[in-house]
Each structure stands twice: as C-alpha cells, then as structure tokens.
Design a protein around this motif. Structure first.
Motif, PDB file in Angstrom:
ATOM      1  N   GLY A  70      66.467 -53.547  81.163  1.00  0.00           N
ATOM      2  CA  GLY A  70      66.919 -52.177  80.937  1.00  0.00           C
ATOM      3  C   GLY A  70      68.054 -52.101  79.939  1.00  0.00           C
ATOM      4  O   GLY A  70      68.122 -51.179  79.117  1.00  0.00           O
ATOM      5  N   SER A  71      68.959 -53.076  79.996  1.00  0.00           N
ATOM      6  CA  SER A  71      70.074 -53.118  79.053  1.00  0.00           C
ATOM      7  C   SER A  71      69.570 -53.307  77.620  1.00  0.00           C
ATOM      8  O   SER A  71      70.062 -52.657  76.687  1.00  0.00           O
ATOM      9  CB  SER A  71      71.027 -54.257  79.426  1.00  0.00           C
ATOM     10  OG  SER A  71      72.064 -54.372  78.486  1.00  0.00           O
ATOM     11  N   LYS A  72      68.565 -54.169  77.445  1.00  0.00           N
ATOM     12  CA  LYS A  72      68.003 -54.395  76.104  1.00  0.00           C
ATOM     13  C   LYS A  72      67.316 -53.135  75.582  1.00  0.00           C
ATOM     14  O   LYS A  72      67.430 -52.795  74.403  1.00  0.00           O
ATOM     15  CB  LYS A  72      67.010 -55.557  76.148  1.00  0.00           C
ATOM     16  CG  LYS A  72      67.649 -56.916  76.424  1.00  0.00           C
ATOM     17  CD  LYS A  72      66.584 -57.996  76.524  1.00  0.00           C
ATOM     18  CE  LYS A  72      67.203 -59.356  76.849  1.00  0.00           C
ATOM     19  NZ  LYS A  72      66.160 -60.408  77.025  1.00  0.00           N
ATOM     20  N   ILE A  73      66.611 -52.451  76.475  1.00  0.00           N
ATOM     21  CA  ILE A  73      65.928 -51.216  76.073  1.00  0.00           C
ATOM     22  C   ILE A  73      66.948 -50.160  75.671  1.00  0.00           C
ATOM     23  O   ILE A  73      66.792 -49.464  74.650  1.00  0.00           O
ATOM     24  CB  ILE A  73      65.036 -50.704  77.220  1.00  0.00           C
ATOM     25  CG1 ILE A  73      63.895 -51.675  77.511  1.00  0.00           C
ATOM     26  CG2 ILE A  73      64.508 -49.304  76.906  1.00  0.00           C
ATOM     27  CD1 ILE A  73      62.951 -51.905  76.362  1.00  0.00           C
ATOM     28  N   ILE A  97      65.247 -46.502  85.354  1.00  0.00           N
ATOM     29  CA  ILE A  97      65.127 -46.705  86.798  1.00  0.00           C
ATOM     30  C   ILE A  97      65.188 -48.211  87.012  1.00  0.00           C
ATOM     31  O   ILE A  97      64.235 -48.937  86.725  1.00  0.00           O
ATOM     32  CB  ILE A  97      63.807 -46.135  87.345  1.00  0.00           C
ATOM     33  CG1 ILE A  97      63.594 -44.697  86.879  1.00  0.00           C
ATOM     34  CG2 ILE A  97      63.781 -46.239  88.867  1.00  0.00           C
ATOM     35  CD1 ILE A  97      64.622 -43.715  87.358  1.00  0.00           C
ATOM     36  N   LEU A  98      66.330 -48.687  87.480  1.00  0.00           N
ATOM     37  CA  LEU A  98      66.580 -50.126  87.542  1.00  0.00           C
ATOM     38  C   LEU A  98      66.673 -50.607  88.990  1.00  0.00           C
ATOM     39  O   LEU A  98      66.873 -49.825  89.914  1.00  0.00           O
ATOM     40  CB  LEU A  98      67.886 -50.456  86.799  1.00  0.00           C
ATOM     41  CG  LEU A  98      67.986 -49.933  85.364  1.00  0.00           C
ATOM     42  CD1 LEU A  98      69.320 -50.293  84.758  1.00  0.00           C
ATOM     43  CD2 LEU A  98      66.836 -50.461  84.509  1.00  0.00           C
ATOM     44  N   GLY A  99      66.534 -51.892  89.154  1.00  0.00           N
ATOM     45  CA  GLY A  99      66.623 -52.475  90.486  1.00  0.00           C
ATOM     46  C   GLY A  99      68.061 -52.537  90.972  1.00  0.00           C
ATOM     47  O   GLY A  99      69.002 -52.146  90.293  1.00  0.00           O
ATOM     48  N   GLY A 100      68.234 -53.043  92.150  1.00  0.00           N
ATOM     49  CA  GLY A 100      69.568 -53.179  92.727  1.00  0.00           C
ATOM     50  C   GLY A 100      69.449 -53.694  94.145  1.00  0.00           C
ATOM     51  O   GLY A 100      68.369 -53.684  94.737  1.00  0.00           O
TER      52      GLY A 100
END
Length: 501
Positions: A222-225, A239-242
């Motif tokens: 997500g950071s790269k995107i 929408i990222l994991g955690g």
C-alpha cells in the motif's frame, strides 16, 4: 467450466482479442495497459458512462455474471484457496450481489443534486452539490477475497459513472483468469477492462495517471502504491491489513463468544483482513475460553481438519512458510499446530502463553493461528491496543454495555464491532475502511458511490440585486465597510462570515 453467453459478433471479436478463450491468460504488459487506459479515457470523455440507464445496465450485468457463473467462481476459488462452496457463495458472491442490487435501488437518489440550506443573500439563488464521476479509476484486489475485493469497489465505480481498470491478485491465478475472461462478455468493452499484472508491476501501472486508485493489500504494498500515485497527484483509497485486537471480558457468554471468534478467525483458513488477529482475554476466564475454542474447532472441522470439506488452504508457499515460522516461534500450542507443506495446510491453531514481544505479535497474521493473551481489566486491554498502530477493526465481547462503550470510545480503529466479528465490514449501510496505518478512505453502498465521485459545489445565481452587492467593489469606502460589517453581525449566529457578498 461453462462457456459464457454468446454476445454480438463485433463484441465477440473484441473479447476474443483480450481473453484468448481456451488458452491460459497472459500477463498484461505496460504498453497494453496504456492502450486500455487510452480507450477508457476516450469512452469516458465521450460521456458514455453518464446516463443513469447505462449505469443500471452495467450493474445488472454484474449481477447476471455472478448468477450465470456461480459454479465457475466456486471452482476457481476452490482451486486457488481450497475455499468451500458455502464460503464462496456467502462471503463473495452474495455480498457483491447485495452491493449491486442496493446500488440499483438507490442510484436515482444518489445521482440527484443535493440542495443546501439557503441564507438571506441566497434566497433567490440555488445552492447545491452535484456528484460527478472522477473519470478512469484503477481497482486492485487482494488474494484473500479475490472476487469481492475487485467487484464491490467496481459496483461503486460503475454507480458513480466512472470507467474502470481492474487488477485481480496474481496470487489467485484461477480467479484472476476467470474475471479476465468473463468481464468482457458482460460489461462494456471500452469502459471496463481487466488486466493481469504482478504485484511488482502495479506501481508502474499506477504512474500511468488514473483519476482514482483503490487498493486492498498489506501496508508495504500500500505504501508503494501511495507513493506511485503521489507522483501524479492521484487520490487513493487504501484498505490495508492490521493486527485486529479482540477483547473478551470476564462478563460474557463464553460459548457464543468462542463460536463467533472461531468462525471469524478460521474462515478462509484465517486469510482475512478483518478477522480477529489476537485475543486479549480477562485472566479469570482464559482457561474456559481456550477450552470453548477447542470445542468449537472440533465442532466446525472434526478431529482432523485436514479432512474437512469446510476448511481451506494457504494461498501459496510463501504465505504458508511465513505463517508456519510465526507459529513455531511464538507461545505454546494449545490445539492444532500440524502443518503439511505439500498441501499448504496449517491446522486451525490456538496459541497460549504468548508474549507481546513474540514474533506473531509483531506482524500481521494471514493464517489459521489465534494467539491468546491475558489482561487483568478493561483499562489494561485499552492501553495494550493503543500502544499498537491503529487497526482496521477492534472487537469487544462483553455483556456489560459500559465495557463496550469504553472500548469503542477509548480506542481508534477503522471499524468497531461488539459481541460479533467481521459483520461490520460486510454491511452496505456502513462505511468500511481504515485509519492511520490501516488505510484511508472507505467504501460500501452510498460510501462507494461517494468515494468514486467528486462532490462539486454549485451556486446558481442571477445578476439581480447589484444595488446591494456593489458594496464589495473598489474603490473601498469606510461607509461600505461599515455596512458590510453590520450585515456580517446579522448573519454570524447562523451563517458565519459576511453574507452580503
């Protein structure tokens, strides 16, 4: 696998060029992405997606595709994830159909301009907010829910009047190829495209400049995107994991709590962004809770889950090895722990005696492993949760409403659910998304429509009453300033700064 319905000859030839029926789907290369993006832009600029009738037709086509090819989706997800038919239909297909049908029922209302409150100076004007489509959007799905995470955002993009390019996860190759094959037969061939790109290729595709990027995946990707999108000032939804905490209070119905947690954690072999990642349970009930969880696993999957038709497998060896290593280096196995590399099988596992410093507490867990930690009270649980990055979900189980209220108000997360798990992420009426490290933006229902729309402020007024508005023009006179200041004081209580402008 059944053949898709036969379209018109012209449409068939277009689809044939893209799907190569009967052959393996090939990777989509950057030049092809440029071509598809160009075609989508031409279609959007021609106004192809603006009419309500077009949007309704495309949404109905999504529903038809799911209904006519249910068996194909079940087969593809069975190959990719060993996913049981029940899970595919309930957590993938029905969820998407509900979203599409909800959008169909409400589209007319969503598309209407929203009028805002008038004030003294705009009594004869029209003030409204118009939702206009963004343009061509890029939707990247994830492997743990490979159909849902592509098509639910797509429903919102269609409803909002956008063109879209979809990139299913390469990890679930059979599902990606199925979407690549079917979408051209159901959706407009100029407005909607499916590409097959590797994870490492996605930032390069994002830099082609879309009007919005919707990404579901882990934080690193997500950071790269987000960085790639920033180069072209493209807005993103992430929408990222955690590590989703689950607090279990000493005052709760243990048997029901165990059932709901076990279902949420071990559904899809634990490969979920919204499942409880670890339990924080009150010390007094730890033994009873672990025993109840053991009973649930026996009830759900039998004495040997490997033989159960209701239990899945890890999506690939990379994730299998990562989850196995976390399992072996953390806590003590209370139940499960068996692994079979050849099948990418990890048994449903409960870990006890887990410490905060253990490897499994330092990384997101996308597998059938549930660590159980203990706390002495609610405050200790809240302090533990707040020391970590903000999660996508927080879960709390208690029969005491004050405990639920305290957890909800004193922790921050993308979503919150009490006395159940996962369901808050599936409801069309509730926005779902992350906060902080777990993402930005939200979707589902009207919230998907808003995500893929620009809310344009519009003031429609005439050239009347120039006898009043002339006060704002140079040359500036003290008398005019006094009149405007006086007018401002009249409107401050309800409208704020000077309305005479």
């Amino acid at each position: 696998m059944s053949s898709p319905p036969s379209p018109s000859p012209a449409r068939w030839f277009k689809a044939l060029r893209r799907t190569r029926l009967g052959e393996p789907c090939l990777k989509t290369y950057p030049l092809e992405c440029v071509d598809l993006l160009g075609r989508a832009r031409v279609a959007f600029q021609a106004g192809r997606t603006l009419k309500e009738s077009f949007r309704l037709g495309q949404l109905e086509a999504v529903v038809r595709m799911l209904e006519e090819h249910e068996c194909d989706f079940v087969d593809a997800l069975g190959r990719d994830l060993h996913k049981p038919r029940f899970e595919t239909v309930v957590s993938e297909l029905i969820l998407i159909k509900n979203e599409a049908l909800h959008a169909i029922s409400n589209l007319k209302k969503w598309m209407q301009p929203q009028h805002v409150e008038r004030n003294l100076s705009t009594t004869l004007d029209e003030c409204l907010v118009v939702s206009e489509p963004l343009g061509v959007v890029f939707i990247m799905g994830t492997w743990c829910s490979p159909v849902q995470m592509c098509l639910v955002p797509l429903v919102g993009a269609i409803a909002a009047g956008n063109c879209a390019i979809i990139s299913p996860s390469e990890c679930t190759a059979h599902t990606a190829e199925l979407l690549h094959r079917l979408v051209p037969f159901y959706l407009d061939n100029e407005c909607f495209h499916v590409i097959l790109a590797g994870t490492n290729d996605l930032p390069e595709v994002v830099e082609l400049k879309f009007d919005h990027v919707f990404f579901t995946g882990n934080r690193e990707e997500g950071s790269k995107i987000a960085q790639a999108a920033a180069h072209t000032l493209t807005p993103v939804t992430l929408i990222l994991g955690g590590k989703n905490p689950c607090y279990v209070d000493q005052h709760c119905e243990i048997a029901t709590t165990a059932q709901r947690i076990a279902w949420a954690r071990f559904h899809n072999a634990g490969q979920s962004f919204v499942a409880p990642d670890y339990i924080l349970c009150h010390t007094d009930i730890k033994a009873r809770l672990v025993q109840a969880l053991k009973c649930c696993l026996m009830q759900f999957y039998g004495s040997d889950p490997r033989e159960s038709r209701s239990f899945g497998r890890m999506v690939n060896l990379e994730l299998f090895n990562r989850t196995r290593d976390l399992l072996w280096r953390s806590g003590k196995v209370a139940v499960g722990g068996q692994v079979v590399e050849a099948e990418k099988y990890i048994a449903p596992t409960i870990l006890t005696e887990v410490e905060e410093q253990d490897p499994i507490m330092q990384q997101d867990v996308f597998g059938p492993v549930l660590p159980v930690l203990t706390v002495n009270n609610t405050d200790e649980a809240i302090a533990f949760i707040n020391k970590q990055e903000k999660p996508l979900c927080v879960y709390a189980y208690s029969s005491n409403s004050k405990v639920i209220s305290k957890l909800m108000s004193e922790t921050s997360s993308g979503s919150f659910c009490s006395n159940d798990s996962v369901l808050q992420s599936l409801m069309v009426a509730l926005p779902f998304g992350g906060v902080g490290a777990s993402g930005m933006g939200s979707y589902h229902g009207r919230h998907s429509f808003d995500t893929f729309s620009h809310r344009k402020s519009c003031l429609l007024r005439s050239t009347r009453f120039e006898c009043v508005t002339y006060l704002r023009y140079p040359p500036y006179e003290d008398r005019n300033l006094s009149l405007m200041t006086w007018a401002s004081t009249l409107s401050q209580k309800t409208q704020g700064w000077c309305q005479i402008l």
